[in-house]
Design a protein around this motif. Structure first.
Motif, PDB file in Angstrom:
ATOM      1  N   TYR A 154       0.845  -1.211   0.000  1.00  0.00           N
ATOM      2  CA  TYR A 154       0.000   0.000   0.000  1.00  0.00           C
ATOM      3  C   TYR A 154       0.876   1.254   0.000  1.00  0.00           C
ATOM      4  N   ASP A 158      -4.462   6.158  -1.573  1.00  0.00           N
ATOM      5  CA  ASP A 158      -5.904   5.921  -1.701  1.00  0.00           C
ATOM      6  C   ASP A 158      -6.427   5.244  -0.443  1.00  0.00           C
ATOM      7  N   ASP A 159      -7.789   5.111  -0.426  1.00  0.00           N
ATOM      8  CA  ASP A 159      -8.398   4.470   0.737  1.00  0.00           C
ATOM      9  C   ASP A 159      -8.862   3.055   0.424  1.00  0.00           C
ATOM     10  N   GLN A 160      -8.304   2.414  -0.663  1.00  0.00           N
ATOM     11  CA  GLN A 160      -8.628   1.028  -0.992  1.00  0.00           C
ATOM     12  C   GLN A 160      -7.533   0.454  -1.886  1.00  0.00           C
ATOM     13  N   ASP A 216     -11.122  -2.341   1.365  1.00  0.00           N
ATOM     14  CA  ASP A 216     -11.294  -0.955   1.823  1.00  0.00           C
ATOM     15  C   ASP A 216     -10.329  -0.658   2.980  1.00  0.00           C
ATOM     16  N   PRO A 218     -10.339   2.333   5.333  1.00  0.00           N
ATOM     17  CA  PRO A 218     -10.944   3.601   5.784  1.00  0.00           C
ATOM     18  C   PRO A 218      -9.982   4.493   6.556  1.00  0.00           C
ATOM     19  N   ASP A 219      -8.978   3.888   7.189  1.00  0.00           N
ATOM     20  CA  ASP A 219      -8.011   4.688   7.958  1.00  0.00           C
ATOM     21  C   ASP A 219      -6.803   5.099   7.119  1.00  0.00           C
ATOM     22  N   GLY A 220      -6.823   4.734   5.842  1.00  0.00           N
ATOM     23  CA  GLY A 220      -5.732   5.143   4.970  1.00  0.00           C
ATOM     24  C   GLY A 220      -4.392   4.659   5.493  1.00  0.00           C
ATOM     25  N   THR A 223      -3.871   2.697   8.782  1.00  0.00           N
ATOM     26  CA  THR A 223      -4.258   1.295   8.937  1.00  0.00           C
ATOM     27  C   THR A 223      -3.128   0.528   9.605  1.00  0.00           C
TER      28      THR A 223
END
Length: 893
Positions: A154, A158-160, A216, A218-220, A223
Motif C-alpha cells: 500500500y 488511496d483508501d482502498q 477498503d 478507511p483509515d488510509g 491502517t
C-alpha cells in the motif's frame, strides 16, 4: 568436575549472555502461497506463487526447498530461488511448479520451506506453507484464476486496494462461475474486509473475464501495519459433480508499511528574542501513524544555520504508543537562544520536527523574530602622541567597526582627560551598517590640544565607544600623550633702587617663578651691567641669599612655584651720593633662558622705611578678622606712614599676598585705584589712607579660610617692611534682629485696631529675603504685617507695621497674646520671635448685657429683618399688578 571444565562452562555461559536479544530478534520471515490448491494433469502442471516477506528489521537472504508428502505418487515439485537480499518490510515472489504423470491419482500435499539468514550473525529463521495438488484428466468443467501481482504494498495515497483477477473457463463446457472471498487459518485479516465484484460470471469454454477484488482501507495510511491476507475462490456452480465441483483459488496479500506520523503543536508559534537572549517553548507531538514508534525532536531551518540555537531538554526522544492510547503523545521542553549571525529584525522560520530516524514524522514552524545585538570594536592609528608642545595639538584616527547585527549609531567620548586639556572629534558619532555588511567600518579624527601650561610627562586619555548616556561602553581605547619639556621663567622685584650707609648690606628681593612645565635648577649671577663681554664682577661686592640668609649660587624650583631670593650688595662707597649698579641674572641650567634686573645702590646717611596699621584696629594690633559669604565683598582701610628721616619723603611699595585663587583684591590710594608705588612724606601728620577692596569668588564653598598679608616697605629699602594679616573666613552668616521701640502690650477700645511698629536689621553678611510670620490666630483675631516679605541687604534696617484686629462679635473684654517671627525665607531655624499682647475693651453698656440677652437681641433682629423682606415682596407684587391693569385699560379702544 575439573577446574578446566568449570572455566570452560563459565566462558560459554558468558558468551551466551553477550548475545544480543535485539540481534536475534532482528531476523524474521513469513511465506505464503497463492493459490493454496490446484488441479493438474500430465499436460497442465499446477503452478503456485510463493511469496516470501521480510518481517524483521534486518536485510535477509533466503533459500527455498519443496517436499511432497510420503503418499504422493506420480507427483514432482520444484520451487525457484530468490536472488539477492530482501530488505526489511519487502517481499519477493517465486514460482512453485507441481507436475503429475499418467499414473498419478488423488491429492498430494507439498510443503515449501524458507530459511532466512540476516546480515548480523545469528540463528536463521524458517517458515513454511502447504499447497494441495489434485491429479485430474482436465474434464468437462474447470476454472483457473490468475492475477498479475499476488502481493500489493500500500502506497498510502488511496483508501482502498484493488486487484483485477482474471477468471478463465479452462473446461470444455459453458460454465456458471461463483466468486467469493474465503479465509482459513493460514490466511485471514481480522481488521479489513475484501469484496469481489461481480460475484458470478458465465463463460464459454476458453473464455475469460476480469473481476475486481477490493479491500477498503478507511483509515488510509493509519491502517494497522503488517501483512493482510485474502483468498478469492472460484467455483463452477453448474458442474454436475455437485459433491466436488471444479474450483480454483488465489491468495492475495496487502502489505501495509509502518507509518510513523504525528500531529505537532507549539506552545508559542512565534518568539521575539535578541541575540544571546533565551526563551522557553514546548513542542507536543501526537501519534497519528499506524504503529508505535520512538520520536526524536529536531530543529532545522532552510536558509539559516540554527544548529546551536535550539536546545531540547534531555531526553530529546520519547516513545509514542499506538494511536488513541494513553501514551500516544509527548511534550518536549526546549529553549531558543539566537546568535548575531543574522541581521536584526530578520524572521527566521525554524522547523521543529518530530523524527523517526531520518524520516520526518511531523513538523511545526516556529517564527523567530531576531532582535538587535549591540557591539563594536575600535582601533587607533597610533597608540601614542609624542613630544606634544604645550599650546599645540596633534591628531589621531580612530577606526570603529560595528560588530552588532543591526544598524547602530555609535558615540565616541573621552574620559580621564587631564585638567585644561581639550579633546575634539571630527564627529561625535558614526552610524554604521551591521556586521553582516562589508561596509561596517567608519573613522573619526581626534584632536588633542595640550594647554600652554601643561606639565611635562606622559598622560593617558581613554576613548569610549558605545551608546553613551552612562551605558557600558562597547570598547575602550587608551591613547598615551607625552608633553614636551618647556624651560621658562619670570622674575619680579619690589624695588630696583635703594640707599644705605657705607659698609651696609642692602638686600633686593627677587621673586623667581618657574613658568615652564618641568622642575629646573636656576643659576644666580651678579654682574657688572656695563660689561658686554660676559659676566664680570660688579663694582661693589654682590652675592645672593635665601630667606634664611644663607649665601647661594643656585636654586631648585618646581614648575609653577615661586621662590624668593635676595641680591645682597655691600655698599663700598664712602661719600654721600656715591653710586653703583649691579645686574642680577637668573638663568636655567642647561638652557639659554634667563632674566635679569639692574639694581642701583647709592650711599646715603638717611634712614628709609614705611609702616602700615589698620585704620580700625582689632584686638590684635597687626591682625584683622574678616568673614564673607561666597561671592561676598568687603573692604579694609590702612594708614601708611613714612617712618624714615629723608626730608624729601619716599615712595611706599604695597604688596598683597595670599588666597590669590579665592579672593579678588583691589588697592586704592586716596580713592584712586593703583598698583604702583606712591609718595609718602615723613611724619605721622603725612600718613596716607589706603583701602583694600576684596571679593570672594563665586563657587567657593562656605567654610574655606585663609590668610592675606598686606605689607608696606620703602622703595629705597624694600627689604625692611611691616605688615598686617587679614584672616579671611568664607562663611554665610544669617543674622536677622528685630526690635520694638514701644511697649509690647497695648489696650484698644473695641472695635479699634492695635498697631505695632517693629524694626528689622540684617546683621548677617548676605542679602536676605525677610519673611514676617505670626502664630496661629485664635478666637477670630487677625494679624497682618504690612510688607510681610521683602529683601534686606547686610547692615540695612527696615520698619514693619503689624496690625492686630479683634473679632467682629466681641461682646466683652478680651486679651490676645501672639508671637511675631522674623526669619530668612526658607530658614525657619534662623528666625527671631517677639511676643506681643493686645487687649480689646468693650463699651460699658454692651458689656453689661448677659449672653442670653445678646442671643435674644440677635433673634429679634433676624425676625424684624424677615418681616421687612416680606412687606417689600407684597408691595412689589401690588405695584406690578397696578401697572398691568393700567396697561390693559390703555390698550382697550
Amino acid at each position: 568436575m575439573k577446574r578446566a571444565d568449570s572455566a570452560r562452562l563459565v566462558l560459554i555461559l558468558l558468551l551466551l549472555s553477550l548475545i544480543s536479544p535485539s540481534a536475534a530478534a532482528a531476523v524474521d520471515v513469513s511465506i505464503s502461497a497463492s493459490p493454496n490448491s490446484q488441479e493438474a494433469d500430465s499436460d497442465n502442471p499446477a503452478e503456485y506463487d510463493i511469496t516470501v516477506t521480510n518481517t524483521g528489521d534486518d536485510d535477509i537472504t533466503v533459500s527455498l526447498s519443496a517436499s511432497n508428502a510420503a503418499d504422493c505418487n506420480g507427483f514432482t515439485s520444484n520451487v525457484e530461488q530468490v536472488s539477492g537480499t530482501i530488505e526489511s518490510g519487502s517481499s519477493e515472489t517465486v514460482l512453485l511448479t507441481v507436475s503429475v504423470n499418467e499414473q498419478a491419482s488423488g491429492e498430494c500435499e507439498t510443503t515449501v520451506t524458507v530459511t532466512a539468514t540476516g546480515v548480523t550473525p545469528g540463528q536463521p529463521k524458517t517458515d513454511d506453507v502447504k499447497v494441495t495438488t489434485t491429479a485430474g484428466d482436465g474434464g468437462l468443467y474447470s476454472v483457473t484464476l490468475t492475477v498479475d501481482d499476488l502481493t500489493v504494498t500500500y502506497d498510502g495515497e488511496d483508501d482502498q486496494v484493488v486487484w483485477e483477477v482474471d477468471v478463465e473457463n479452462t473446461g470444455e463446457q459453458q460454465e456458471n462461475i461463483q466468486l467469493e472471498m474465503v479465509s482459513d487459518n493460514d490466511c485471514e485479516s481480522d481488521d479489513l474486509d475484501a469484496t469481489v465484484s461481480p460475484a458470478t460470471v458465465q463463460l464459454d469454454s476458453e473464455e475469460s473475464t476480469t473481476v475486481d477484488v477490493t479491500v477498503d482501507l478507511p483509515d488510509g495510511s493509519s491502517t494497522e501495519a503488517g501483512i493482510h491476507c485474502f483468498i478469492i475462490k472460484a467455483t463452477v456452480s453448474n458442474d454436475p459433480n455437485a459433491a466436488d465441483p471444479a474450483e480454483d483459488n488465489l491468495t492475495l496479500t496487502v502489505n501495509i508499511p509502518e507509518v510513523k506520523e504525528c500531529e505537532p503543536s507549539l506552545q508559542f508559534t512565534s518568539m521575539n528574542l535578541n541575540p544571546g537572549e533565551t526563551g522557553s517553548n514546548r513542542f507536543t507531538v501526537e501519534n497519528i501513524g499506524n504503529t508505535e514508534w520512538t520520536v526524536a525532536a529536531k530543529a532545522t531551518a532552510d536558509d539559516f544555520d540554527v544548529s546551536g540555537w535550539v536546545d531540547f531538554a534531555s531526553p530529546s526522544n520519547a516513545f509514542l504508543g499506538e494511536k488513541n492510547t494513553a501514551d500516544d503523545q509527548h511534550t518536549f521542553e526546549f529553549q531558543v537562544t539566537p546568535d548575531d549571525s543574522v541581521e536584526a529584525s530578520t524572521q527566521v522560520p525554524i522547523k521543529i520536527q518530530g523524527r523517526s530516524g531520518t524520516e520526518i514524522g511531523c513538523e511545526k514552524i516556529l517564527t523567530l523574530n531576531v532582535g538587535q545585538a549591540y557591539d563594536a570594536s575600535a582601533s587607533l592609528s597610533q597608540s601614542s602622541l609624542s613630544n606634544v608642545e604645550p599650546g599645540t595639538s596633534k591628531s589621531v584616527t580612530m577606526t570603529i567597526t560595528n560588530q552588532g547585527n543591526g544598524v547602530d549609531t555609535i558615540q565616541i567620548s573621552a574620559a580621564n582627560v587631564p585638567t585644561g586639556w581639550q579633546v575634539s572629534f571630527s564627529q561625535s558619532s558614526v552610524t554604521l551598517p551591521s556586521s553582516q555588511s562589508s561596509n561596517n567600518q567608519g573613522s573619526v579624527t581626534i584632536d588633542v590640544l595640550v594647554p600652554a601650561g601643561a606639565t611635562a610627562g606622559s598622560d593617558s586619555i581613554n576613548f569610549n565607544i558605545g551608546h553613551g548616556g552612562g551605558s557600558i561602553p562597547y570598547a575602550t581605547k587608551t591613547l598615551s600623550v607625552s608633553v614636551a619639556q618647556v624651560h621658562d621663567l619670570t622674575t619680579s622685584i619690589i624695588s630696583d633702587s635703594q640707599k644705605g650707609k657705607s659698609n651696609q648690606i642692602v638686600r633686593y628681593p627677587i621673586d623667581i617663578t618657574n613658568t615652564g612645565n618641568v622642575n629646573d635648577n636656576f643659576k644666580l649671577q651678579a654682574c657688572d651691567p656695563n660689561d658686554i663681554t660676559g659676566c664680570n664682577s660688579p663694582l661693589w661686592e654682590s652675592t645672593f641669599s635665601n630667606n634664611q640668609g644663607v649665601t647661594i649660587t643656585q636654586i631648585s624650583i618646581d614648575y609653577g612655584v615661586t621662590k624668593r631670593v635676595y641680591l645682597d650688595v655691600t655698599i663700598e662707597g664712602e661719600e654721600n651720593g656715591d653710586r653703583a649698579s649691579v645686574s642680577a641674572v637668573v638663568t636655567i641650567f642647561g638652557t639659554s633662558v634667563s632674566s635679569s634686573h639692574i639694581f642701583n645702590i647709592e650711599v646715603s646717611n638717611f634712614n628709609y622705611g614705611m609702616s602700615i596699621t589698620p585704620a580700625e584696629p582689632g584686638e590684635i594690633p597687626d591682625e584683622l578678622q574678616v568673614k564673607l559669604p561666597p561671592g561676598g565683598t568687603g573692604s579694609v582701610s590702612f594708614w601708611v606712614e613714612n617712618i624714615g628721616d629723608f626730608p624729601n619723603g619716599d615712595n611706599a611699595v604695597i604688596t598683597v599676598n595670599g588666597m590669590e585663587s579665592t579672593v579678588l583684591r583691589t588697592l586704592t590710594v586716596n580713592g584712586v585705584e593703583t598698583s604702583e608705588p606712591f609718595h609718602v612724606d615723613v611724619g605721622p601728620e603725612n600718613r596716607v589712607l589706603i583701602t583694600l577692596d576684596f571679593e570672594v569668588l563665586e563657587g567657593i564653598q562656605s567654610g574655606a579660610s585663609g590668610l592675606i598679608k598686606v605689607s608696606a616697605a620703602s622703595e629705597l629699602n624694600a627689604i625692611e617692611s611691616t605688615s598686617v594679616n587679614l584672616l579671611i573666613d568664607v562663611i554665610t552668616i544669617h543674622d536677622l534682629r528685630m526690635v520694638i521701640e514701644e511697649e509690647t502690650s497695648k489696650t484698644v477700645n473695641y472695635p479699634e485696631k492695635a498697631i505695632f511698629m517693629i524694626y528689622v536689621t540684617n546683621y548677617g553678611n548676605v542679602e536676605e529675603t525677610v519673611v514676617i510670620e505670626s502664630s496661629e490666630p485664635l478666637r477670630f483675631w487677625s494679624i497682618n504685617a504690612v510688607d510681610d516679605e521683602f529683601k534686606l541687604a547686610p547692615g540695612e534696617t527696615r520698619s514693619v507695621e503689624i496690625r492686630v484686629t479683634p473679632p467682629n462679635d466681641l461682646f466683652q473684654d478680651d486679651t490676645y497674646d501672639f508671637t511675631i517671627i522674623v526669619m530668612p525665607k526658607g530658614l525657619p531655624v534662623a528666625g527671631q520671635p517677639l511676643d506681643l499682647s493686645v487687649t480689646a475693651e468693650v463699651s460699658q453698656g454692651l458689656a453689661l448685657l448677659s449672653d442670653e440677652v445678646v442671643q435674644i437681641l440677635g433673634w429679634v433682629s433676624i425676625l424684624i429683618g424677615a418681616l421687612l423682606v416680606i412687606i417689600l415682596v407684597f408691595r412689589s407684587r401690588n405695584e406690578s399688578r397696578r401697572i398691568l391693569e393700567a396697561l390693559e385699560l390703555k390698550s382697550k379702544p
